[in-house]
Design a protein around this motif. Structure first.
Motif, PDB file in Angstrom:
ATOM      1  N   LEU A  80       0.974  -1.284  -0.178  1.00 50.02           N
ATOM      2  CA  LEU A  80       0.076  -0.147  -0.079  1.00 50.02           C
ATOM      3  C   LEU A  80       0.882   1.283  -0.081  1.00 50.02           C
ATOM      4  N   LEU A  81       1.992   1.315   0.858  1.00 50.35           N
ATOM      5  CA  LEU A  81       2.804   2.416   0.601  1.00 50.35           C
ATOM      6  C   LEU A  81       3.479   2.785  -0.917  1.00 50.35           C
ATOM      7  N   GLN A  82       3.773   1.682  -1.245  1.00 47.22           N
ATOM      8  CA  GLN A  82       4.328   1.655  -2.812  1.00 47.22           C
ATOM      9  C   GLN A  82       3.497   2.079  -3.729  1.00 47.22           C
ATOM     10  N   ALA A  83       2.277   1.902  -3.416  1.00 50.73           N
ATOM     11  CA  ALA A  83       1.074   2.268  -4.291  1.00 50.73           C
ATOM     12  C   ALA A  83       0.838   3.589  -4.142  1.00 50.73           C
ATOM     13  N   LEU A  84       0.834   4.081  -2.979  1.00 51.81           N
ATOM     14  CA  LEU A  84       0.608   5.445  -2.577  1.00 51.81           C
ATOM     15  C   LEU A  84       1.640   6.455  -3.315  1.00 51.81           C
ATOM     16  N   ARG A  85       3.004   5.863  -2.910  1.00 55.09           N
ATOM     17  CA  ARG A  85       3.989   6.691  -3.423  1.00 55.09           C
ATOM     18  C   ARG A  85       4.210   6.884  -5.077  1.00 55.09           C
ATOM     19  N   ILE A  86       3.716   5.662  -5.584  1.00 59.13           N
ATOM     20  CA  ILE A  86       3.535   5.728  -7.298  1.00 59.13           C
ATOM     21  C   ILE A  86       2.493   6.586  -7.490  1.00 59.13           C
ATOM     22  N   ARG A  87       1.347   6.622  -6.806  1.00 61.79           N
ATOM     23  CA  ARG A  87       0.330   7.665  -7.220  1.00 61.79           C
ATOM     24  C   ARG A  87       0.487   8.959  -6.711  1.00 61.79           C
ATOM     25  N   ARG A  88       0.873   9.127  -5.727  1.00 59.34           N
ATOM     26  CA  ARG A  88       1.018  10.515  -4.884  1.00 59.34           C
ATOM     27  C   ARG A  88       2.447  10.750  -4.512  1.00 59.34           C
ATOM     28  N   PRO A  89       3.460  10.850  -5.325  1.00 54.42           N
ATOM     29  CA  PRO A  89       4.890  11.116  -5.042  1.00 54.42           C
ATOM     30  C   PRO A  89       5.069  12.324  -4.307  1.00 54.42           C
ATOM     31  N   ASP A  90       4.178  13.544  -4.463  1.00 58.31           N
ATOM     32  CA  ASP A  90       4.138  14.493  -3.778  1.00 58.31           C
ATOM     33  C   ASP A  90       3.734  14.331  -2.212  1.00 58.31           C
ATOM     34  N   LEU A  91       3.287  13.356  -1.906  1.00 57.90           N
ATOM     35  CA  LEU A  91       3.102  13.138  -0.284  1.00 57.90           C
ATOM     36  C   LEU A  91       4.450  12.701   0.159  1.00 57.90           C
ATOM     37  N   PHE A  92       5.497  12.518  -0.588  1.00 54.00           N
ATOM     38  CA  PHE A  92       6.577  11.946   0.022  1.00 54.00           C
ATOM     39  C   PHE A  92       7.840  12.726  -0.364  1.00 54.00           C
ATOM     40  N   ALA A  93       7.463  13.816  -0.969  1.00 48.72           N
ATOM     41  CA  ALA A  93       8.486  14.774  -1.270  1.00 48.72           C
ATOM     42  C   ALA A  93       9.217  15.506  -0.211  1.00 48.72           C
TER      43      ALA A  93
END
Length: 186
Positions: free
Chosen positions: A173-186
């Protein structure tokens, strides 16, 4: 010749079941165990404004048996005949104390196709602070003793980077979120 199941024998029925299957294969008959696990759902609630996510931890007998401490996990639960999206919302409220609206489907996947019937429906779900309407912790009668954690996505991703995240559901789920919303991890 295609492989096929030619016989099934019950070994155990309880919280889960265990069968012995005889498979006819091109190279001969073989026996394989089948664990009868229920279909389930898992969800990662995330706050896109504060860049946090709600995860849980609890005693897991196999993890304790391996001598490891409790681990951070995605919220999850058995479908028990319910619609997967409805189940994800119910489990998020019961386990995490968070009311979910929109769900973002990620996958429906077999967890251990070599020996288990369990399939998981994976979801991401945005939430806001106002959606934290309960304490979570699970249902007392189920003796889950769940601890709720609201953690920065950056901190959770550091656990991925350092190979310290041990729950496969949460990792996916974290990988999917990072792929879909990379801005949340920037």
């Amino acid at each position: 010749m295609r492989s096929e199941i030619v016989a099934l024998r019950d070994i155990y029925r309880g919280w889960m079941g265990l069968l012995m299957a005889t498979l006819r294969t091109p190279s001969g008959d073989v026996e394989r165990h089948i664990m009868l696990n229920r279909e389930a759902v898992c969800v990662l609630p995330y706050d896109p404004e504060r860049r946090t996510a709600i995860v849980v931890s609890m005693l897991r007998a196999p993890v304790a048996y391996a001598g490891e401490p409790d681990m951070l996990e995605a919220i999850a639960g058995s479908l028990d005949g319910a619609d997967p999206a409805d189940c994800a919302r119910r489990e998020a409220l019961e386990e995490g104390g968070v009311r979910l609206g929109m769900l973002e489907p990620v996958a429906r996947a077999w967890t251990m196709p070599s020996n288990s019937t369990e399939r998981l429906a994976f979801y991401l779900a945005p939430y806001r602070p106002a959606d934290r309407i309960g304490d979570g912790g699970g249902i007392a009668d189920e003796h889950e003793n769940i601890t709720v954690h609201e953690l920065p996505l950056e901190a959770l991703w550091r656990l991925v980077d350092t190979c310290e995240l041990r729950d496969g559901k949460l990792l996916l789920l974290l990988q999917a979120l990072r792929i879909r919303r990379p801005d949340l991890f920037a």
